[in-house]
Design a protein around this motif. Sequence first.
Motif, PDB file in Angstrom:
ATOM      1  N   GLU A  51       0.829  -1.201   0.000  1.00  0.00           N
ATOM      2  CA  GLU A  51       0.000   0.000   0.000  1.00  0.00           C
ATOM      3  C   GLU A  51       0.871   1.261   0.000  1.00  0.00           C
ATOM      4  O   GLU A  51       1.763   1.435   0.833  1.00  0.00           O
ATOM      5  N   ILE A  52       0.591   2.144  -0.942  1.00  0.00           N
ATOM      6  CA  ILE A  52       1.333   3.399  -1.097  1.00  0.00           C
ATOM      7  C   ILE A  52       0.474   4.525  -0.551  1.00  0.00           C
ATOM      8  O   ILE A  52      -0.688   4.695  -0.944  1.00  0.00           O
ATOM      9  N   PHE A  53       1.062   5.302   0.345  1.00  0.00           N
ATOM     10  CA  PHE A  53       0.350   6.430   0.945  1.00  0.00           C
ATOM     11  C   PHE A  53       0.992   7.718   0.407  1.00  0.00           C
ATOM     12  O   PHE A  53       2.081   8.105   0.821  1.00  0.00           O
ATOM     13  N   PRO A  54       0.358   8.428  -0.532  1.00  0.00           N
ATOM     14  CA  PRO A  54       0.936   9.665  -1.085  1.00  0.00           C
ATOM     15  C   PRO A  54       0.710  10.836  -0.141  1.00  0.00           C
ATOM     16  O   PRO A  54      -0.374  11.009   0.422  1.00  0.00           O
ATOM     17  N   VAL A  55       1.728  11.651   0.041  1.00  0.00           N
ATOM     18  CA  VAL A  55       1.635  12.781   0.968  1.00  0.00           C
ATOM     19  C   VAL A  55       2.232  14.013   0.319  1.00  0.00           C
ATOM     20  O   VAL A  55       2.913  13.944  -0.713  1.00  0.00           O
ATOM     21  N   TYR A 226      -7.845  24.793  -2.840  1.00  0.00           N
ATOM     22  CA  TYR A 226      -8.397  23.795  -3.755  1.00  0.00           C
ATOM     23  C   TYR A 226      -7.944  22.370  -3.470  1.00  0.00           C
ATOM     24  O   TYR A 226      -8.446  21.429  -4.104  1.00  0.00           O
ATOM     25  N   VAL A 227      -7.023  22.172  -2.551  1.00  0.00           N
ATOM     26  CA  VAL A 227      -6.579  20.822  -2.217  1.00  0.00           C
ATOM     27  C   VAL A 227      -6.734  20.553  -0.724  1.00  0.00           C
ATOM     28  O   VAL A 227      -7.396  19.593  -0.315  1.00  0.00           O
ATOM     29  N   GLU A 228      -6.129  21.405   0.086  1.00  0.00           N
ATOM     30  CA  GLU A 228      -6.142  21.137   1.525  1.00  0.00           C
ATOM     31  C   GLU A 228      -7.553  21.149   2.097  1.00  0.00           C
ATOM     32  O   GLU A 228      -7.968  20.197   2.773  1.00  0.00           O
ATOM     33  N   ARG A 240      -6.553   9.471  -1.074  1.00  0.00           N
ATOM     34  CA  ARG A 240      -5.466   8.748  -1.738  1.00  0.00           C
ATOM     35  C   ARG A 240      -5.542   8.901  -3.255  1.00  0.00           C
ATOM     36  O   ARG A 240      -4.519   9.143  -3.917  1.00  0.00           O
ATOM     37  N   GLN A 241      -6.728   8.792  -3.805  1.00  0.00           N
ATOM     38  CA  GLN A 241      -6.858   8.893  -5.253  1.00  0.00           C
ATOM     39  C   GLN A 241      -6.600  10.314  -5.752  1.00  0.00           C
ATOM     40  O   GLN A 241      -5.925  10.503  -6.778  1.00  0.00           O
ATOM     41  N   VAL A 242      -7.102  11.302  -5.041  1.00  0.00           N
ATOM     42  CA  VAL A 242      -6.898  12.686  -5.470  1.00  0.00           C
ATOM     43  C   VAL A 242      -5.425  13.072  -5.370  1.00  0.00           C
ATOM     44  O   VAL A 242      -4.860  13.688  -6.293  1.00  0.00           O
ATOM     45  N   MET A 243      -4.770  12.710  -4.277  1.00  0.00           N
ATOM     46  CA  MET A 243      -3.366  13.063  -4.110  1.00  0.00           C
ATOM     47  C   MET A 243      -2.497  12.355  -5.153  1.00  0.00           C
ATOM     48  O   MET A 243      -1.546  12.936  -5.686  1.00  0.00           O
ATOM     49  N   THR A 244      -2.832  11.109  -5.462  1.00  0.00           N
ATOM     50  CA  THR A 244      -2.080  10.399  -6.496  1.00  0.00           C
ATOM     51  C   THR A 244      -2.286  11.052  -7.851  1.00  0.00           C
ATOM     52  O   THR A 244      -1.340  11.172  -8.653  1.00  0.00           O
ATOM     53  N   LEU A 245      -3.518  11.472  -8.146  1.00  0.00           N
ATOM     54  CA  LEU A 245      -3.793  12.148  -9.413  1.00  0.00           C
ATOM     55  C   LEU A 245      -2.982  13.435  -9.540  1.00  0.00           C
ATOM     56  O   LEU A 245      -2.389  13.711 -10.590  1.00  0.00           O
TER      57      LEU A 245
END
Length: 943
Positions: A51-55, A226-228, A240-245
């Motif tokens: 599992e990859i956790f994008p930050v 628009y993100v935070e 997870r999906q939005v940050m990866t995108l």
Amino acid sequence: MSTGVFDPLREQLLDAARAFGTDGNGAGDGVAKLLAGLVDDVDRALREELEIFPVCHHSPASALAMARRLREKRPKVVYLELCEDFAPLLAELKNCRLPVALQSFANEVDGFPKRWAPLSVIAPITEASAEYQAIAYAQETDGVELVLVDRSTDHVYQWDPPEPGAPSDAASDGPSDPKNPGDEDALHGDAVGVEIGDLRPGFAELEEHLLHHGKVRHWSEWWDQYVEQPLVGADYATYRQVMTLIGGLFRRLDPNPRNVRQNELRERHMWTRMREHLAATGADPGDCLYVCGASHAVSRVDEFGLRPDEPAEPFEIPPRTATKWRYGLIPSSHSAIEAQFGLAPGSVSIAAATFAKAVRRGGVKPFRLKDRRGAAAAAKKKAAPAPAVDPAAEAADRLSGFLSSPPALDPLDESELLGWCVDIVGLARRNGYLASTADAIAVFETSILLAGMRGRTRPTPYDFQDAAVTCIEKDRVPGRRDVARLCEILLGGDRIGQVGYESLPPLARDVLDRLEPLGLDLQKRTVQRALLNLDADPDLRACSDLLWVLRRLLPDDAVRPIMGARELGERSIQESWDLAIGRNQRSLVELGYEGVTAEQVLERRLRRAVYDPKATAAIALRAVEDAVVHLGARRFADELGARAVELLAAERTVDDAPEVLRRIRRLLAHYRATEPELPRWCGEFVTAGYTHYCTLLPTAFVDDDTGVRQVAAMLGFLLGMESLALSLGCERAQLELAVRQSHPETPAKIALLWAAKSQLGLMPVADVRARCDELLASPLSVPSFPHYLSGFVQALDPAPTLAPLVVEVLSKAFGRLPDRVLLPWLPKLIRALKDHAREMVPVLVNEAARTFPGSLPALDAWTPPWSGSADPAAAGAAAPSAAPGPVSDLLAGHPAACDAVASLLGHPVEWRAAPAAAGGGEASALVARYPAASAAVAALLVR
């Protein structure tokens, strides 16, 4: 390959791309390829077994999502994108007050260019960051292993060497505040920053487009809006999906090949380390979590993933260089992080406030490290069983709904906005602004207006800041802080971290322990005054010695003496210090990378300074002084002195001659007063300097690049050290030959040459006086006469006996020159004396005070000794050789003095009653033979 979950989203994006490219210019094909690639990136990252956790670095949304996921999944192994050699430092974080930075430091390099030294790499840690949540979870939960998988700090410089002329810090994201220059931006110094997830467009066109259509000023505000804010309360799958995108978008649009290369090297390193760890421990990938930047989550390197097939060419991690790295924790601050990574001022503080607000709302409990002194630190918590998680729910398409639905508009929180408006007015009034209740109302309404113009119902902190600047900051800033800075303070302030005592290096702890008798809390960031009465309390002498050493090592504002001095042969009875060691904790920590005690660090720095390829004799002599004053090490001082002799003999210029002369004089005076004999190196330095300066003297006199001060210092060394040099075996003929071979052309150097010849007996003083009179009498030489005078004043150091002549010449110039010549000439004289002879002007003033009378009545009756019958030469010429007069009467009235002079000259003492005119006695004959000397003595006594 796609699993079909994101096929509807892919079709929607492709339809949009086709519609975009209907004009026939082919743009739709590129857009379609880009959008399809983004969906494939998200699909690939979510299908990975590990599992990859994008930050994103210092993102409250990432921190909150991390806390939620850790409590849901309860992983047993956490792979963290952080330099692998920082691992031993993580246990010390519980002794610190965040934010702090992990640092690796190398003062001496081996394997890198010398010009890069010192090397420094930092990784700042804040509470509102995903990496801190992962670290706290691993350290506070039993059975959890934290593995750092990013490249080492040595590889940071191997793979990403600094570009020539490139600034050390990233470009600022927002306008700086010139009115409030602080030292907090320098907490990281010129270190290379390491962050997790640098999510920012790689080219200006995209960033400009986003800022324009988002109606924001800078990137930090766009990201927060628009993100935070949309992701702070989102579920884990959506986050997870939005940050990866986003990571895939910025990764694919980055045009910088340097960034692409660095990202790929880091990703290959991280996946290689994770594969090695899994193979060595046999851990189940399902119980592991990989925390990395969002752009690394969509990596396309061959090593990506845990598929059974290995890459065609396994990645070989290159070995580290022989550079010896030292590690520690240094204090950080929000402003330092913003300056390091190019964020807008106040953005990290606003992120911290957003994180704290979300925690207060409930719904998530963040992880925090417990202080070792707390009772809860005795044992780790046992991991609670992980709640059941539906894999299908996590793998479902959340992007379609997130991208197709408009962002939820938060309702206006009037109480929060009213509190901000009232508080900013009160804060502004305390800082000198004429703010009132009307301004608070104006800020409230303007904030709502600006938010509405920008398409949001709830004003953000940036809207409030703009409104406050508009309504309160009218025409000027009355104090040190402008309104924008006051808003940053109100919304969270610049939080500054601190490294705890237990986590400090041995040197820093030793310094704090040895200064404990002062009774001050030196960990505080305030400036504290220390008063030391060394006679009444001799135990404080050790503190005084240490403070003087720290004064030599730390920045000027860290340890500043108010009263007291420490020089050669000088010790203070009472001292007063302003201490700001807590504010300069970073500098103190970095001292600990160089040694165990402050004295050891000073010794190493002095030795390194004198053996540096650019070292000079002046630098070596300064090092000798520091060794004597601060270390009291005779053997070490002798070693540095021997090096000074070598450096002096090897020098080919005389640029440092004034400093060399000043320092060697002080050292000789100190050793003569404190030692039974001079050290051997002092004699060698004097003889080497005598030979060295005699050799270079003729060239220095004619060289235009060599100034008057340098030539005067050379003559001061040669003439002032002459007796010592001759006693050590030097020959005076060498100096006389050098002077005879000198033929200067500039007026100041000509005057220096005359003074040197007069001091050596090669030119009588009468000839020097006559030449000066000729210069004053010639209209052609009068304009350049100030330069001659500057040379004479500069010559007072090597030839102090010329002081009466200089006063005489200057007095003649003011007495003889008419106003039409003197008035234009006077500014040149003042400028020449200021530029070339500042140190010698007080000597000239003292000689003038001895020559001229001290009262006005005495001045009316005073006759200059160089005018009329009082002139020594005229008096000598007018006096008959054997005529009776005041001279004979003076000799007869003081026979003891005459007896002493006759004995010194080797003549028998015979006094006769016959008058002097008859030529009776040796004394009378001596007076008759040397009438000029007798007349001069008489003139001095009459004066």
